[in-house]
Write a protein that holds these residues in place. Structure first.
Motif, PDB file in Angstrom:
ATOM      1  N   LYS A 177      76.743  -8.845  34.699  1.00 11.12           N
ATOM      2  CA  LYS A 177      76.734  -8.089  33.219  1.00 11.12           C
ATOM      3  C   LYS A 177      76.982  -9.048  32.216  1.00 11.12           C
ATOM      4  O   LYS A 177      76.139  -9.945  31.957  1.00 11.12           O
ATOM      5  CB  LYS A 177      78.066  -7.205  33.519  1.00 11.12           C
ATOM      6  CG  LYS A 177      78.426  -6.561  34.969  1.00 11.12           C
ATOM      7  CD  LYS A 177      79.460  -5.806  34.915  1.00 11.12           C
ATOM      8  CE  LYS A 177      79.377  -5.008  36.587  1.00 11.12           C
ATOM      9  NZ  LYS A 177      80.168  -4.050  36.591  1.00 11.12           N
ATOM     10  N   ALA A 218      84.401   3.540  41.348  1.00  8.97           N
ATOM     11  CA  ALA A 218      84.903   2.372  42.230  1.00  8.97           C
ATOM     12  C   ALA A 218      84.387   0.821  41.523  1.00  8.97           C
ATOM     13  O   ALA A 218      84.713  -0.083  41.852  1.00  8.97           O
ATOM     14  CB  ALA A 218      84.072   2.411  43.575  1.00  8.97           C
ATOM     15  N   ILE A 219      83.514   1.159  40.347  1.00 10.95           N
ATOM     16  CA  ILE A 219      83.098  -0.067  39.670  1.00 10.95           C
ATOM     17  C   ILE A 219      84.092  -0.801  38.765  1.00 10.95           C
ATOM     18  O   ILE A 219      84.812  -0.023  37.838  1.00 10.95           O
ATOM     19  CB  ILE A 219      81.739   0.402  38.763  1.00 10.95           C
ATOM     20  CG1 ILE A 219      80.628   0.543  39.781  1.00 10.95           C
ATOM     21  CG2 ILE A 219      81.584  -1.042  37.842  1.00 10.95           C
ATOM     22  CD1 ILE A 219      79.422   1.056  39.070  1.00 10.95           C
ATOM     23  N   GLY A 220      84.451  -1.754  39.171  1.00  8.88           N
ATOM     24  CA  GLY A 220      85.401  -2.589  38.352  1.00  8.88           C
ATOM     25  C   GLY A 220      87.004  -2.183  38.487  1.00  8.88           C
ATOM     26  O   GLY A 220      87.534  -2.509  37.640  1.00  8.88           O
ATOM     27  N   GLU A 254      76.446   1.609  33.992  1.00  4.46           N
ATOM     28  CA  GLU A 254      77.156   1.067  32.519  1.00  4.46           C
ATOM     29  C   GLU A 254      75.890   1.539  31.805  1.00  4.46           C
ATOM     30  O   GLU A 254      76.065   1.607  30.363  1.00  4.46           O
ATOM     31  CB  GLU A 254      77.467  -0.367  32.643  1.00  4.46           C
ATOM     32  CG  GLU A 254      78.968  -0.384  33.086  1.00  4.46           C
ATOM     33  CD  GLU A 254      79.137  -1.542  33.862  1.00  4.46           C
ATOM     34  OE1 GLU A 254      78.548  -2.780  33.778  1.00  4.46           O
ATOM     35  OE2 GLU A 254      80.108  -1.707  34.845  1.00  4.46           O
ATOM     36  N   GLY A 283      79.321  -6.920  41.139  1.00  5.96           N
ATOM     37  CA  GLY A 283      79.988  -7.043  39.820  1.00  5.96           C
ATOM     38  C   GLY A 283      80.698  -8.443  39.643  1.00  5.96           C
ATOM     39  O   GLY A 283      80.439  -9.796  40.014  1.00  5.96           O
ATOM     40  N   GLY A 284      82.392  -8.165  39.414  1.00  6.77           N
ATOM     41  CA  GLY A 284      83.315  -9.094  39.229  1.00  6.77           C
ATOM     42  C   GLY A 284      83.345 -10.321  40.275  1.00  6.77           C
ATOM     43  O   GLY A 284      83.334 -11.345  39.812  1.00  6.77           O
ATOM     44  N   ASN A 344      75.631  -9.281  40.128  1.00  9.51           N
ATOM     45  CA  ASN A 344      75.350  -8.692  38.697  1.00  9.51           C
ATOM     46  C   ASN A 344      76.465  -9.084  37.666  1.00  9.51           C
ATOM     47  O   ASN A 344      77.534  -8.812  37.751  1.00  9.51           O
ATOM     48  CB  ASN A 344      75.434  -7.174  38.596  1.00  9.51           C
ATOM     49  CG  ASN A 344      75.435  -6.651  37.399  1.00  9.51           C
ATOM     50  OD1 ASN A 344      75.169  -7.178  36.297  1.00  9.51           O
ATOM     51  ND2 ASN A 344      75.738  -5.210  37.214  1.00  9.51           N
ATOM     52  N   GLU A 387      76.455   3.106  43.936  1.00 12.51           N
ATOM     53  CA  GLU A 387      77.682   2.635  43.421  1.00 12.51           C
ATOM     54  C   GLU A 387      78.415   3.736  42.671  1.00 12.51           C
ATOM     55  O   GLU A 387      78.173   4.231  41.715  1.00 12.51           O
ATOM     56  CB  GLU A 387      77.217   1.719  42.285  1.00 12.51           C
ATOM     57  CG  GLU A 387      76.411   0.342  42.601  1.00 12.51           C
ATOM     58  CD  GLU A 387      76.403  -0.900  41.736  1.00 12.51           C
ATOM     59  OE1 GLU A 387      77.055  -1.827  42.159  1.00 12.51           O
ATOM     60  OE2 GLU A 387      76.043  -0.411  40.534  1.00 12.51           O
ATOM     61  N   SER A 396      83.566  -2.772  43.601  1.00 15.30           N
ATOM     62  CA  SER A 396      84.688  -3.465  44.006  1.00 15.30           C
ATOM     63  C   SER A 396      84.612  -3.881  45.505  1.00 15.30           C
ATOM     64  O   SER A 396      85.661  -4.100  46.080  1.00 15.30           O
ATOM     65  CB  SER A 396      86.062  -2.381  44.035  1.00 15.30           C
ATOM     66  OG  SER A 396      86.288  -2.038  42.481  1.00 15.30           O
ATOM     67  N   VAL A 397      83.384  -4.585  45.646  1.00 16.72           N
ATOM     68  CA  VAL A 397      83.372  -5.256  46.916  1.00 16.72           C
ATOM     69  C   VAL A 397      83.912  -6.814  46.741  1.00 16.72           C
ATOM     70  O   VAL A 397      83.764  -7.583  45.710  1.00 16.72           O
ATOM     71  CB  VAL A 397      81.874  -5.408  47.286  1.00 16.72           C
ATOM     72  CG1 VAL A 397      81.608  -6.257  48.584  1.00 16.72           C
ATOM     73  CG2 VAL A 397      81.484  -4.094  47.610  1.00 16.72           C
ATOM     74  N   HIS A 429      71.674   1.026  36.147  1.00 12.81           N
ATOM     75  CA  HIS A 429      73.063   0.732  36.613  1.00 12.81           C
ATOM     76  C   HIS A 429      74.045   1.777  35.814  1.00 12.81           C
ATOM     77  O   HIS A 429      73.751   2.139  34.323  1.00 12.81           O
ATOM     78  CB  HIS A 429      73.642  -0.635  35.934  1.00 12.81           C
ATOM     79  CG  HIS A 429      74.999  -1.037  36.414  1.00 12.81           C
ATOM     80  ND1 HIS A 429      76.215  -0.589  35.889  1.00 12.81           N
ATOM     81  CD2 HIS A 429      75.262  -1.847  37.475  1.00 12.81           C
ATOM     82  CE1 HIS A 429      77.110  -0.996  36.487  1.00 12.81           C
ATOM     83  NE2 HIS A 429      76.762  -1.864  37.634  1.00 12.81           N
ATOM     84  N   GLY A 473      77.755  -0.680  46.177  1.00 10.57           N
ATOM     85  CA  GLY A 473      78.327  -1.557  45.230  1.00 10.57           C
ATOM     86  C   GLY A 473      79.446  -0.895  44.555  1.00 10.57           C
ATOM     87  O   GLY A 473      79.683   0.532  44.430  1.00 10.57           O
TER      88      GLY A 473
HETATM   89  C1  PEP Z   1      78.678  -3.315  39.569  1.00  6.86           C
HETATM   90  O1  PEP Z   1      78.818  -3.096  38.217  1.00  6.86           O
HETATM   91  O2  PEP Z   1      77.539  -3.315  39.783  1.00  6.86           O
HETATM   92  C2  PEP Z   1      79.702  -3.531  40.322  1.00  6.86           C
HETATM   93  C3  PEP Z   1      79.632  -3.275  41.532  1.00  6.86           C
HETATM   94  O3  PEP Z   1      80.982  -4.012  39.813  1.00  6.86           O
HETATM   95  P1  PEP Z   1      82.298  -4.468  40.495  1.00  6.86           P
HETATM   96  O4  PEP Z   1      81.753  -5.236  41.892  1.00  6.86           O
HETATM   97  O5  PEP Z   1      82.849  -5.241  39.619  1.00  6.86           O
HETATM   98  O6  PEP Z   1      82.705  -3.274  41.236  1.00  6.86           O
END
Ligand code: PEP
Length: 250
Positions: free
Chosen positions: A16, A172-174, A100, A233-234, A14, A168, A212-213, A98, A210
């Protein structure tokens, strides 16, 4: 995408709101890597809307998806994109719900469900995202929150070949933080039980993790029980990192 009894894993990226035309070089680089060393899993890349058509041309072997769609097929919805428009420019999948979108745009489970149904009606594979906030986790409400989101966001007529759940945790996201493998297995196991109860063949629906993988932690997270791949994501923005995550299945 194919999902069957064995639940073919999916690694989905993703992007984003990141990526100008120059970012297609990363997609080409990913495509070259996948040609040199094929992925034993399904792959999906979801760039911003503006790059979908060009991405389909740049990497014709790589499935491309959207990051959102409107519930309606067309009409007076300034700035929105319909599922039909995604299909028209070459997408085969769409992410809905998502965190966000839920936070920045106040999306409710009911709205996410209607978006998922719009995607299915156009033949798209739909990834439905769910996840608890840190406050909800600290309050011991994780499993209840996730069950509520899965029940509320699941499209009618969902089937394992066309619908995928992405768990997700919002915190943990980002952030570089991840739940323990035991915590991931706890949540995925509870989603699996709910899918078995509520859907025909719910045992076959894929559940992605999902949040920070990265290449360094992908293997332990993606081989946890009831984890059928990852939404990234990132780390999906750089071919070398995304491919490094795919390595977990090679
Ligand atoms: C996401 O936004 O779906 C996500 C998992 O982001 P990140 O991998 O950057 O944590």
């Amino acid at each position: 995408m194919t999902a069957g009894q064995s639940r073919t894993p999916l690694v989905a990226g993703n992007w984003k709101m990141n990526g100008l035309s120059s970012a297609l070089a990363e997609l080409r680089a990913l495509s070259d890597r996948l040609q040199a060393s094929p992925a034993p899993c399904d792959i999906l890349v979801c760039p911003p809307f503006t790059l979908i058509a060009a991405a389909c041309q740049a990497a014709p072997q790589t499935p491309i998806g959207g990051q959102d769609c409107h519930p309606n097929a067309s009409g007076a919805h300034t700035g929105d994109i319909s599922a039909e428009m995604l299909v028209d420019c070459g997408a085969t999948a769409v992410i809905v719900g998502h965190s966000e979108r839920r936070t920045d745009h106040g999306e409710t489970d009911a709205l996410v469900k209607s978006k998922a149904e719009a995607g299915l009606s156009q033949g798209l594979t739909v990834i439905v995202c769910v996840g608890e906030t840190e406050a909800e986790r600290d309050a011991g409400k994780t499993l209840d929150v996730i069950a509520g989101q899965v029940r509320g966001s699941m499209p009618a007529d969902a089937t394992p070949d066309k619908v995928i759940i992405a768990y997700e945790p919002v915190w943990a996201i980002g952030t570089g933080r991840t739940p323990s493998v035991a915590d991931v297995e706890d949540v995925h196991g509870s989603i699996r039980a709910l899918l078995r109860q509520t859907l025909t063949n719910g045992a076959n629906m894929r559940i992605l993790y999902g949040g920070s993988v990265k290449p360094a932690n992908a293997s332990e997270l993606m081989h946890a029980a009831d984890v059928d791949g990852a939404l990234i994501g990132g780390a999906s923005l750089k071919a070398v990192d995304f491919d490094g995550i795919i390595d977990a299945y090679r």
